[in-house]
Write a protein that holds these residues in place. Sequence first.
Motif, PDB file in Angstrom:
ATOM      1  N   VAL A  41       0.942  -1.478  -0.089  1.00  0.00           N
ATOM      2  CA  VAL A  41      -0.175  -0.532  -0.272  1.00  0.00           C
ATOM      3  C   VAL A  41       0.967   0.948  -0.008  1.00  0.00           C
ATOM      4  O   VAL A  41       0.390   2.035  -0.722  1.00  0.00           O
ATOM      5  CB  VAL A  41      -0.789   0.339   1.310  1.00  0.00           C
ATOM      6  N   VAL A  42       1.985   1.395   0.939  1.00  0.00           N
ATOM      7  CA  VAL A  42       2.950   2.644   1.029  1.00  0.00           C
ATOM      8  C   VAL A  42       3.591   2.217  -0.514  1.00  0.00           C
ATOM      9  O   VAL A  42       4.056   3.710  -0.842  1.00  0.00           O
ATOM     10  CB  VAL A  42       3.527   2.276   2.182  1.00  0.00           C
ATOM     11  N   ALA A  43       3.758   1.538  -0.942  1.00  0.00           N
ATOM     12  CA  ALA A  43       4.949   1.925  -2.103  1.00  0.00           C
ATOM     13  C   ALA A  43       4.407   1.420  -3.658  1.00  0.00           C
ATOM     14  O   ALA A  43       4.365   2.693  -4.348  1.00  0.00           O
ATOM     15  CB  ALA A  43       5.501   0.232  -2.109  1.00  0.00           C
ATOM     16  N   PHE A  44       2.940   1.132  -3.840  1.00  0.00           N
ATOM     17  CA  PHE A  44       2.611   1.273  -4.633  1.00  0.00           C
ATOM     18  C   PHE A  44       0.769   2.625  -4.758  1.00  0.00           C
ATOM     19  O   PHE A  44       0.068   2.825  -5.741  1.00  0.00           O
ATOM     20  CB  PHE A  44       1.710  -0.459  -5.457  1.00  0.00           C
ATOM     21  N   GLN A  45       0.557   3.282  -3.380  1.00  0.00           N
ATOM     22  CA  GLN A  45      -0.872   3.864  -3.776  1.00  0.00           C
ATOM     23  C   GLN A  45      -0.081   4.769  -2.789  1.00  0.00           C
ATOM     24  O   GLN A  45       0.010   6.415  -3.226  1.00  0.00           O
ATOM     25  CB  GLN A  45      -1.589   3.233  -2.894  1.00  0.00           C
ATOM     26  N   PHE A  46       0.396   5.412  -1.819  1.00  0.00           N
ATOM     27  CA  PHE A  46       0.306   6.437  -1.136  1.00  0.00           C
ATOM     28  C   PHE A  46       1.922   7.509  -1.929  1.00  0.00           C
ATOM     29  O   PHE A  46       1.569   8.159  -2.393  1.00  0.00           O
ATOM     30  CB  PHE A  46       1.080   6.575   0.321  1.00  0.00           C
ATOM     31  N   PHE A  47       2.907   6.573  -1.811  1.00  0.00           N
ATOM     32  CA  PHE A  47       4.351   6.665  -3.205  1.00  0.00           C
ATOM     33  C   PHE A  47       3.695   7.455  -4.327  1.00  0.00           C
ATOM     34  O   PHE A  47       3.959   8.820  -4.647  1.00  0.00           O
ATOM     35  CB  PHE A  47       4.987   6.093  -2.720  1.00  0.00           C
ATOM     36  N   PRO A  48       3.252   6.745  -4.820  1.00  0.00           N
ATOM     37  CA  PRO A  48       2.841   7.661  -6.231  1.00  0.00           C
ATOM     38  C   PRO A  48       2.137   8.668  -6.356  1.00  0.00           C
ATOM     39  O   PRO A  48       1.964   9.369  -7.026  1.00  0.00           O
ATOM     40  CB  PRO A  48       1.742   6.369  -7.100  1.00  0.00           C
ATOM     41  N   ILE A  53       1.088  14.509  -6.725  1.00  0.00           N
ATOM     42  CA  ILE A  53       1.215  16.139  -6.178  1.00  0.00           C
ATOM     43  C   ILE A  53       2.795  16.970  -6.458  1.00  0.00           C
ATOM     44  O   ILE A  53       2.153  17.999  -6.941  1.00  0.00           O
ATOM     45  CB  ILE A  53       1.179  15.853  -4.751  1.00  0.00           C
ATOM     46  N   ALA A  54       3.571  16.077  -6.393  1.00  0.00           N
ATOM     47  CA  ALA A  54       5.466  16.695  -6.440  1.00  0.00           C
ATOM     48  C   ALA A  54       5.022  17.186  -8.431  1.00  0.00           C
ATOM     49  O   ALA A  54       5.781  18.326  -8.881  1.00  0.00           O
ATOM     50  CB  ALA A  54       5.793  16.395  -6.019  1.00  0.00           C
TER      51      ALA A  54
END
Length: 311
Positions: A41-48, A53-54
């Motif tokens: 979840v962190v690698a493929f959802q939150f991080f993307p 946004i950036a």
Amino acid sequence: MATITMARDTAEQVNTADVRRARRKQNLTGWLFISPIVVGVVAFQFFPILVSIAASLTDWNGISAPKFVGLKNFTEMFGDDPLFLQTFKNTVYFTLASIPLTIGIGLVLALLCARPIKGVAFFRTAYFAPYVTNVVAIGFVWFWFFQPDNGVINGLLSQLGISGPQWLSSSSWAMPAVIMVSVWQGIGYPMIILLAGLQGLPNEFFESAKIDGAGAWQRLRFITLPLLTPHFLFLLITQFISSFQVFGLIYVMTKGGPGHATSVYIYNIYQNAFSYGKVGYASAMAWILFVVIAAVTFLQWKLQKRWVFYS
């Protein structure tokens, strides 16, 4: 007496420490079991999401170093990009046409499949099958069906003495053709949702209505449909989100053409990101799409008090 009390306190402290160790061990075991999901979840959802946004604030092609441009992507979108507005209009057109048809036909099929007729299980499966079929395969098949010269659709129309249009080559007929395929593919989903709703309705209302002399149409209008409004709300929200993200049929059947007649919002994002190398601009478009979907979904949720009935 004091010795006994001290021994009892020592035993309680030992038991408490054992319980804490056991709980820490259980917690650690639990975290180890869910750690693959957390990492995913962190690698493929939150991080993307954070990268998107950036990237929306940069001029970036996805390969070289990004250049910070602030809100330039957003101002360009609304001021200097006519394709942005056209693809948004095409998406709204697709949404307003496909959602009523999909839910309406799904309701009719649900009412028919709720009846105890012979072979109803076959019809339920047949209607739902396109929904779980690969969209690329469906797009290719219907692409050939809509061929103007040797396609099945124009062949059937010619049997009726009707000269079929150019379908996917016509700027007037391309989007209706895609909508027809989308409705055909998607009616199985609302049919299943509404069929489940129909089977859960209480019989007391219908028996009382029959005793009072209400006919089939009156029972449908004043009992069945109001009791199904929670299901309609769910379908409106999910179908709106799905229709605003339509991509597969467009990519396979028309690639946004002819001209930009069937170019929808997601297809425009795809082209900017992977055809034109404008990843930053595509990220900004994606966030505008998120805001639109969130706003409309919030509005639908707020307006439910006016027309949704919970029995």
